[in-house]
Design an enzyme around this catalytic site. Structure first.
Site, PDB file in Angstrom:
ATOM      1  N   SER A   1       6.388   2.015  -2.080  1.00  0.00           N
ATOM      2  CA  SER A   1       5.271   1.897  -1.153  1.00  0.00           C
ATOM      3  C   SER A   1       4.066   1.151  -1.701  1.00  0.00           C
ATOM      4  O   SER A   1       3.261   0.639  -0.925  1.00  0.00           O
ATOM      5  CB  SER A   1       4.833   3.288  -0.689  1.00  0.00           C
ATOM      6  OG  SER A   1       4.392   4.071  -1.782  1.00  0.00           O
TER       7      SER A   1
ATOM      8  N   HIS B   1       9.643   4.657   3.531  1.00  0.00           N
ATOM      9  CA  HIS B   1       9.036   3.420   4.027  1.00  0.00           C
ATOM     10  C   HIS B   1      10.069   2.423   4.541  1.00  0.00           C
ATOM     11  O   HIS B   1       9.729   1.280   4.862  1.00  0.00           O
ATOM     12  CB  HIS B   1       8.179   2.776   2.932  1.00  0.00           C
ATOM     13  CG  HIS B   1       6.889   3.500   2.689  1.00  0.00           C
ATOM     14  ND1 HIS B   1       5.713   3.176   3.328  1.00  0.00           N
ATOM     15  CD2 HIS B   1       6.593   4.550   1.885  1.00  0.00           C
ATOM     16  CE1 HIS B   1       4.751   3.986   2.929  1.00  0.00           C
ATOM     17  NE2 HIS B   1       5.262   4.823   2.048  1.00  0.00           N
TER      18      HIS B   1
ATOM     19  N   LYS C   1       5.798   8.111   9.366  1.00  0.00           N
ATOM     20  CA  LYS C   1       5.371   6.718   9.222  1.00  0.00           C
ATOM     21  C   LYS C   1       5.786   5.919  10.450  1.00  0.00           C
ATOM     22  O   LYS C   1       5.095   5.928  11.450  1.00  0.00           O
ATOM     23  CB  LYS C   1       5.901   6.160   7.907  1.00  0.00           C
ATOM     24  CG  LYS C   1       5.289   6.893   6.704  1.00  0.00           C
ATOM     25  CD  LYS C   1       5.811   6.416   5.388  1.00  0.00           C
ATOM     26  CE  LYS C   1       5.053   7.030   4.222  1.00  0.00           C
ATOM     27  NZ  LYS C   1       5.068   8.503   4.186  1.00  0.00           N
TER      28      LYS C   1
END
Length: 393
Positions: free
Chosen positions: A182, A210, A241
């Site tokens: 990330s 991610h 996310k």
């Protein structure tokens, strides 16, 4: 303050002196391309809301509708009275979406790692962990009481050397890596990792926090991205996310999921996902399955921002994803840069040690599918203005 507690004030003072003390800003409205802080609108370049789902009307409506039917909270852990049919529906949908036999949900991606690693390993076992893995992996490894062997970041030669060194170990062996790292935006070399894991008889797990909604067909993740279905033993992820909501995911074989239902402490001792979380996540899956356009827009925005900032002289590292690290160097300089951006209407937070190594402090610019090209042009303009004024470019 009692003398025994004075260490907290001392540590906070030290962090402030060294530029490591975080200024936490408060949003006064929904997460989106533009956010309201202190009564003013700011271009948002620091959230993980990759696909813009956090305030998508379809996602919000599903949550509202399901609250009317099920209430708000589950009221119990999954193993006592907290499993609702919507939890089962979400897990079935996630398994299908990920191309796995089964899936189980947890309260967060952090909780998913805490569920998996100590359940699969213990004292006398070995864990091979990338040196840049997320803090949740590091903490989970510590909780497991297994011996953690760190290999240099994405260094396949170092990984092979360490796997070979311990090839005769009698206990279980687990290899764990982030899918997308990330802070730098690079992607794990998963095909090589899987090949070595098979060669040395090691369980392989990937934390795709991610990569969910970012990599693979329509955002199905890193395993799909590399076509490694059935080759990765444990796929861990988050719905906080790209899904725009909250919750952790573990996907894999039906035996793995059954094992975690019985053994994972975050499943046994913490309440289930709330009703609106489950509903919103179901809506997010619907949108991703209907169209790959949000993922395409995300990548287009990421490519544009990286190219524009690099052309202006900024160091954007070697990101392979829409994550754009603008590497500044020293912690205080990065914090000052972030503060000056904020004065110019751009919300982009500085990332400093211990989140990144000393000397590599950065302003990490995070785009989403919700950003327009005009939004990003405005962001580049602010970066160039501040960069010139501070002598960064």
């Amino acid at each position: 303050m009692a003398v025994s507690m004075a260490f907290m004030s001392d540590e906070l003072d030290r962090m402030k002196r060294e530029g490591l003390y975080g200024n936490i800003r408060t949003l006064e409205g929904p997460q989106g391309a533009v956010v309201k802080i202190g009564g003013k609108d700011y271009l948002n370049l620091c959230s993980n809301n990759y696909l813009g789902f956090a305030n998508d009307p379809r996602v919000c409506k599903r949550a509202k509708d399901m609250i009317d039917k099920y209430g708000v909270g589950p009221g119990a852990v999954r193993t006592i009275a907290g499993t609702m049919d919507i939890h089962v529906e979400l897990e079935n949908r996630l398994a299908k979406f990920k191309g796995a036999e089964a899936a189980i949900t947890f309260q967060s991606g952090f909780c998913a790692n805490l569920a998996v690693i100590p359940a699969l390993t213990g004292e006398g076992d070995l864990i091979f962990s990338d040196s840049m893995n997320h803090a949740s992996i590091i903490d989970a490894c510590r909780l497991s009481k297994a011996k953690t062997i760190r290999y240099e970041h994405s260094d396949m030669d170092d990984l092979r050397a360490k796997l070979s060194e311990h090839k005769d170990h009698n206990g279980k062996k687990l290899l764990i890596t982030d899918g997308v790292f990330s802070m730098d935006g690079d992607i794990a070399r998963l095909p090589e990792i899987v090949g070595m894991a098979e060669e040395f008889g090691v369980i392989v797990a990937v934390d795709d926090a991610h990569g969910e909604g970012v990599l693979g067909r329509g955002g199905r993740g890193i395993v799909d991205h590399f076509g490694l279905h059935g080759k990765v033993d444990v796929e861990i992820g988050t719905m906080s996310k790209a899904f725009g909501v909250m919750g952790g995911i573990v996907a894999g074989s039906s035996v793995l999921v059954d094992f975690l239902r019985q053994k994972a402490r975050t499943n046994l001792f913490s309440s289930a996902l709330t009703v609106p979380d489950v509903a919103a996540n179901l809506a997010a899956i619907d949108i991703m399955e209907e169209s790959g356009e949000p993922v395409k827009k995300l990548w287009s925005n990421g490519d544009f921002l990286k190219a524009e900032l690099k052309a202006e002289g900024f160091d954007v590292g070697n990101s392979e994803t829409p994550i754009t690290p603008v590497i500044i160097g020293e912690a205080q300089t990065a914090k000052d840069f972030s503060a000056r951006l904020f004065e110019n209407g751009v919300f982009a937070t500085a990332i400093v040690f211990p989140t990144v190594p000393r000397g590599t402090a950065r302003v990490r610019a995070m785009v989403s599918a919700a950003h327009s090209r005009e939004d990003l042009e405005r962001g580049v303009e602010a970066f160039v203005k501040v960069g010139g004024e501070m002598g960064v470019i």
